[in-house]
Design an enzyme around this catalytic site. Structure first.
Site, PDB file in Angstrom:
ATOM      1  N   GLY A  78       0.943  -1.316   0.112  1.00  0.00           N
ATOM      2  CA  GLY A  78      -0.076  -0.005  -0.035  1.00  0.00           C
ATOM      3  C   GLY A  78       1.054   1.260   0.073  1.00  0.00           C
ATOM      4  O   GLY A  78       1.865   1.374  -0.835  1.00  0.00           O
TER       5      GLY A  78
ATOM      6  N   ASP B 263       7.277  -4.809  14.757  1.00  0.00           N
ATOM      7  CA  ASP B 263       6.060  -4.641  15.443  1.00  0.00           C
ATOM      8  C   ASP B 263       5.996  -3.312  16.000  1.00  0.00           C
ATOM      9  O   ASP B 263       6.952  -3.101  17.101  1.00  0.00           O
ATOM     10  CB  ASP B 263       5.826  -5.565  16.504  1.00  0.00           C
ATOM     11  CG  ASP B 263       4.502  -5.414  17.233  1.00  0.00           C
ATOM     12  OD1 ASP B 263       3.840  -4.555  17.077  1.00  0.00           O
ATOM     13  OD2 ASP B 263       4.336  -6.412  18.020  1.00  0.00           O
TER      14      ASP B 263
ATOM     15  N   ASN C  20       4.015   5.337   9.054  1.00  0.00           N
ATOM     16  CA  ASN C  20       3.028   5.004   8.228  1.00  0.00           C
ATOM     17  C   ASN C  20       2.025   3.779   8.656  1.00  0.00           C
ATOM     18  O   ASN C  20       1.032   3.819   8.348  1.00  0.00           O
ATOM     19  CB  ASN C  20       3.732   4.696   6.865  1.00  0.00           C
ATOM     20  CG  ASN C  20       2.421   4.197   5.886  1.00  0.00           C
ATOM     21  OD1 ASN C  20       1.756   4.865   5.509  1.00  0.00           O
ATOM     22  ND2 ASN C  20       2.706   2.848   5.656  1.00  0.00           N
TER      23      ASN C  20
ATOM     24  N   TYR D  27     -11.251   5.113  15.000  1.00  0.00           N
ATOM     25  CA  TYR D  27     -10.128   5.471  13.899  1.00  0.00           C
ATOM     26  C   TYR D  27     -10.327   7.071  13.977  1.00  0.00           C
ATOM     27  O   TYR D  27      -9.099   7.677  13.860  1.00  0.00           O
ATOM     28  CB  TYR D  27     -10.564   5.118  12.637  1.00  0.00           C
ATOM     29  CG  TYR D  27      -9.685   5.180  11.590  1.00  0.00           C
ATOM     30  CD1 TYR D  27      -8.523   4.439  11.443  1.00  0.00           C
ATOM     31  CD2 TYR D  27     -10.064   5.829  10.450  1.00  0.00           C
ATOM     32  CE1 TYR D  27      -7.584   4.418  10.357  1.00  0.00           C
ATOM     33  CE2 TYR D  27      -8.985   6.075   9.609  1.00  0.00           C
ATOM     34  CZ  TYR D  27      -7.975   5.624   9.331  1.00  0.00           C
ATOM     35  OH  TYR D  27      -7.025   5.482   8.375  1.00  0.00           O
TER      36      TYR D  27
ATOM     37  N   LYS E 267      -6.662   9.028  14.652  1.00  0.00           N
ATOM     38  CA  LYS E 267      -5.746   9.771  13.668  1.00  0.00           C
ATOM     39  C   LYS E 267      -5.719  11.327  13.905  1.00  0.00           C
ATOM     40  O   LYS E 267      -5.103  12.125  13.611  1.00  0.00           O
ATOM     41  CB  LYS E 267      -6.648   9.462  12.346  1.00  0.00           C
ATOM     42  CG  LYS E 267      -6.178   8.142  11.858  1.00  0.00           C
ATOM     43  CD  LYS E 267      -4.923   7.925  11.593  1.00  0.00           C
ATOM     44  CE  LYS E 267      -4.566   6.571  10.786  1.00  0.00           C
ATOM     45  NZ  LYS E 267      -3.297   6.329  10.632  1.00  0.00           N
TER      46      LYS E 267
ATOM     47  N   ILE F 166      -7.916   6.144  -0.246  1.00  0.00           N
ATOM     48  CA  ILE F 166      -6.856   5.505  -1.201  1.00  0.00           C
ATOM     49  C   ILE F 166      -6.925   4.084  -1.488  1.00  0.00           C
ATOM     50  O   ILE F 166      -7.559   3.376  -0.627  1.00  0.00           O
ATOM     51  CB  ILE F 166      -5.483   6.082  -0.547  1.00  0.00           C
ATOM     52  CG1 ILE F 166      -5.430   7.514  -0.132  1.00  0.00           C
ATOM     53  CG2 ILE F 166      -4.420   5.626  -1.718  1.00  0.00           C
ATOM     54  CD1 ILE F 166      -5.463   8.394  -1.265  1.00  0.00           C
ATOM     55  N   LYS F 167      -6.804   3.790  -2.774  1.00  0.00           N
ATOM     56  CA  LYS F 167      -6.823   2.317  -3.117  1.00  0.00           C
ATOM     57  C   LYS F 167      -5.748   1.451  -2.527  1.00  0.00           C
ATOM     58  O   LYS F 167      -4.487   1.140  -2.945  1.00  0.00           O
ATOM     59  CB  LYS F 167      -6.540   2.293  -4.568  1.00  0.00           C
ATOM     60  CG  LYS F 167      -7.615   2.850  -5.509  1.00  0.00           C
ATOM     61  CD  LYS F 167      -7.541   2.686  -6.909  1.00  0.00           C
ATOM     62  CE  LYS F 167      -8.660   3.316  -7.726  1.00  0.00           C
ATOM     63  NZ  LYS F 167      -8.360   3.421  -9.264  1.00  0.00           N
ATOM     64  N   THR F 168      -5.953   1.120  -1.182  1.00  0.00           N
ATOM     65  CA  THR F 168      -5.231   0.116  -0.251  1.00  0.00           C
ATOM     66  C   THR F 168      -6.164  -0.658   0.326  1.00  0.00           C
ATOM     67  O   THR F 168      -7.318  -0.583   0.345  1.00  0.00           O
ATOM     68  CB  THR F 168      -4.422   0.930   0.558  1.00  0.00           C
ATOM     69  OG1 THR F 168      -5.032   1.490   1.573  1.00  0.00           O
ATOM     70  CG2 THR F 168      -3.682   2.017  -0.274  1.00  0.00           C
TER      71      THR F 168
ATOM     72  N   GLN G 248     -15.458  21.404   0.790  1.00  0.00           N
ATOM     73  CA  GLN G 248     -17.030  21.607   0.538  1.00  0.00           C
ATOM     74  C   GLN G 248     -17.622  22.522   1.572  1.00  0.00           C
ATOM     75  O   GLN G 248     -17.170  22.243   2.894  1.00  0.00           O
ATOM     76  CB  GLN G 248     -17.681  20.300   0.419  1.00  0.00           C
ATOM     77  CG  GLN G 248     -17.098  19.636  -0.825  1.00  0.00           C
ATOM     78  CD  GLN G 248     -17.399  18.202  -0.796  1.00  0.00           C
ATOM     79  OE1 GLN G 248     -18.428  17.942  -1.615  1.00  0.00           O
ATOM     80  NE2 GLN G 248     -17.196  17.138  -0.025  1.00  0.00           N
TER      81      GLN G 248
END
Length: 263
Positions: A21, A68, A95, A161, A165, A196-198, A263
């Site tokens: 990823g 780890d 990351n 989450y 974050k 994101i495409k992961t 937005q």
């Protein structure tokens, strides 16, 4: 094949969660741009595969470590081993991270919160704690903490989450201020991607009955640019923050969100 432009030539970067990823994309790009790259992951074989792929194109630029990130003692070992192998450490990319089940507050569990807290947030503290002395010795240096748009804007069913974050976002500012007040040339910034495409999108695919295209279509509805991001969209932001091009950028957040927060 991309030619090396040297934007991070002479730097050594430690990237956690580098087996796939976003982390793998960051490792490949930084290596192409001249950096030595320490690819670390709890998935040791995956990290080795990424390092081997990089070394096939740029011999000697990458090395892998099993790591780890929730183990503080292992953090101290990995930082020491990276410096012994490459000679220095000038970029830390925190990351490694996980998502969780989409669950509302009344059904949430302490186990869900603990797992996300340990991997998403506590690991960032460990990384900064154990790398800072080495980063100062190799300054100008950079810490790049991968947060999420979910750290800036909440969503139902993502309490743990969102909280972890958001913690990464604010902790990054704390480190930036501490280092600036010390007169250190170590910068610290956070990066906040939207979808994101992961593999982190897997829960949304599951909710869509396993139909990835359907899941992505649903997620794109809230993004003005009407697409899901690619790993390189994030990797290029990391490249900028890792390079000396961002020498006056610290305590900031970069959103990579296709216009979502506008937005």
């Amino acid at each position: 094949m991309c030619s090396v432009t040297g934007r991070v030539a002479g730097k050594t970067a430690l990237i956690t969660g580098g087996a796939q990823g976003l982390g793998a994309a960051m490792a490949r790009l930084l290596a192409r741009e001249g950096a030595q790259v320490a690819v670390t992951d709890v998935n040791t074989e995956g990290a080795r595969a990424v390092a081997a792929e990089i070394n096939a194109e740029h011999p000697g630029r990458a090395h892998a470590w099993g790591h780890d990130v929730t183990d503080e003692a292992r953090w101290a070992e990995v930082v020491a081993e990276v410096i012994a192998h490459f000679g220095s450490l000038s970029v830390l990319v925190n990351n490694a991270g996980v998502g969780g089940d989409l669950v509302f507050a009344e059904q949430d569990t302490a186990e869900n919160w603990q797992r996300q807290f340990d991997i998403n947030l506590r690991s960032v503290m460990y990384g900064c704690k154990h790398a800072l002395a080495s980063l100062r010795a190799s300054a100008p240096a950079s810490i790049i903490n991968i947060s999420s748009l979910a750290g800036l804007a909440a969503a139902p069913g993502m309490g743990a989450y969102n909280a972890t974050k958001a913690g990464v976002w604010m902790y990054s500012k704390t480190i930036a201020l501490e280092e600036a007040k010390l007169g250190s040339d170590v910068r610290c910034n956070s990066v906040h991607p939207v979808f994101i495409k992961t593999a982190i999108l897997d829960p949304f695919v599951t909710l869509a009955g396993g139909d990835e295209a359907k899941a992505h279509e649903r997620l794109m509805r809230g993004i003005p640019m009407r697409r899901i991001g690619e790993p390189d969209d994030v990797a290029y932001a990391v490249l900028y923050l890792a390079s000396d091009e961002s020498k006056f950028v610290t305590g900031s957040e970069i959103t990579i969100d296709g216009g979502t927060l506008a937005q």
